[in-house]
Design a protein around this motif. Structure first.
Motif, PDB file in Angstrom:
ATOM      1  N   THR A  41       0.899  -1.279   0.067  1.00  0.00           N
ATOM      2  CA  THR A  41       0.049   0.167  -0.006  1.00  0.00           C
ATOM      3  C   THR A  41       0.929   1.271   0.045  1.00  0.00           C
ATOM      4  O   THR A  41       2.113   1.055   0.308  1.00  0.00           O
ATOM      5  CB  THR A  41      -1.015  -0.035   1.251  1.00  0.00           C
ATOM      6  OG1 THR A  41      -1.951   0.947   1.211  1.00  0.00           O
ATOM      7  CG2 THR A  41      -0.289  -0.064   2.515  1.00  0.00           C
ATOM      8  N   CYS A  42       0.313   2.402  -0.272  1.00  0.00           N
ATOM      9  CA  CYS A  42       0.914   3.640  -0.143  1.00  0.00           C
ATOM     10  C   CYS A  42       2.111   3.771  -1.080  1.00  0.00           C
ATOM     11  O   CYS A  42       3.299   3.449  -0.736  1.00  0.00           O
ATOM     12  CB  CYS A  42       1.342   4.082   1.076  1.00  0.00           C
ATOM     13  SG  CYS A  42      -0.171   4.697   2.126  1.00  0.00           S
ATOM     14  N   GLY A  65      -5.399   7.230  -2.854  1.00  0.00           N
ATOM     15  CA  GLY A  65      -4.100   7.873  -3.382  1.00  0.00           C
ATOM     16  C   GLY A  65      -3.653   7.146  -4.672  1.00  0.00           C
ATOM     17  O   GLY A  65      -3.935   5.871  -5.192  1.00  0.00           O
ATOM     18  N   CYS A  80      -1.273   9.560   0.054  1.00  0.00           N
ATOM     19  CA  CYS A  80      -1.915   8.233   0.451  1.00  0.00           C
ATOM     20  C   CYS A  80      -2.592   8.382   1.581  1.00  0.00           C
ATOM     21  O   CYS A  80      -1.847   8.641   2.667  1.00  0.00           O
ATOM     22  CB  CYS A  80      -0.848   7.294   0.291  1.00  0.00           C
ATOM     23  SG  CYS A  80      -1.653   5.592   0.561  1.00  0.00           S
TER      24      CYS A  80
END
Length: 185
Positions: A41-42, A65, A80
């Protein structure tokens, strides 16, 4: 009413109470389960295990994001967020500015513990709830200033452990962001 019916009634009540307590305990355990994060993620930087300490309990995880932090003169920022049941748990951001324009960091709130220097980039600060790093990226064709920040909800963490976590997260984020933004290339 004789003794036998009273004893049976008392046993039934005790049994019902025990079953109700056990079921209530199961419901609480189910509610306290950690939400399922995506594997990465991110900006593709963090793994599920990286961010789990900041998640707390809940059911629904929402990540918003862009897929990466590839910043350019036209795309100067990327953010994000990770929410659990609508509550913000993690915020990760990257901002790019033309070379020579520094980032302004306002003074910190006196009600929280003071930040400490973070030995990453050209300037770094570390709080109990996050970290921020600024650096100058000099390349053969493009030079710019880059600011990276991350913050998270630490209410579910053991006190005194968050700064080590944010140092580790920022170290990982800095290396990935330098590659994605082509900082110094």
């Amino acid at each position: 009413m004789g003794r036998a019916p009273r004893a049976r009634t008392a046993l039934l009540l005790a049994g019902t109470l025990a079953v109700t307590t056990a079921l209530a305990g199961c419901a609480e355990e189910k509610k306290a389960a950690a939400p399922q994060l995506p594997e990465r993620t991110c900006f593709g930087v963090f793994t599920r295990s990286d961010l789990e300490p900041l998640m707390g309990d809940g059911e629904t995880v929402t990540v918003s994001g862009p897929a990466d932090a590839r910043l350019t003169p036209q795309r100067r920022a990327a953010t994000c967020t990770v929410d659990v049941d609508g509550r913000g748990r993690v915020l990760v951001a990257a901002t790019r500015q033309p070379q020579g324009q520094s980032f302004f960091w306002p003074p910190t709130d006196q009600s929280e513990p003071a930040p400490e220097p973070l030995a990453l980039g050209d300037k770094g600060l570390l709080w109990d709830t996050g970290a921020r790093v600024a650096l100058t990226c000099k390349g053969a064709e493009d030079s710019f200033e880059l600011e990276l920040s991350l913050s998270g909800s630490v209410e579910h963490m053991k006190p005194g452990t968050s700064r080590a976590l944010f140092t580790s997260l920022m170290t990982k984020y800095l290396e990935s962001a330098k590659q994605q933004t082509q900082c110094g290339v």
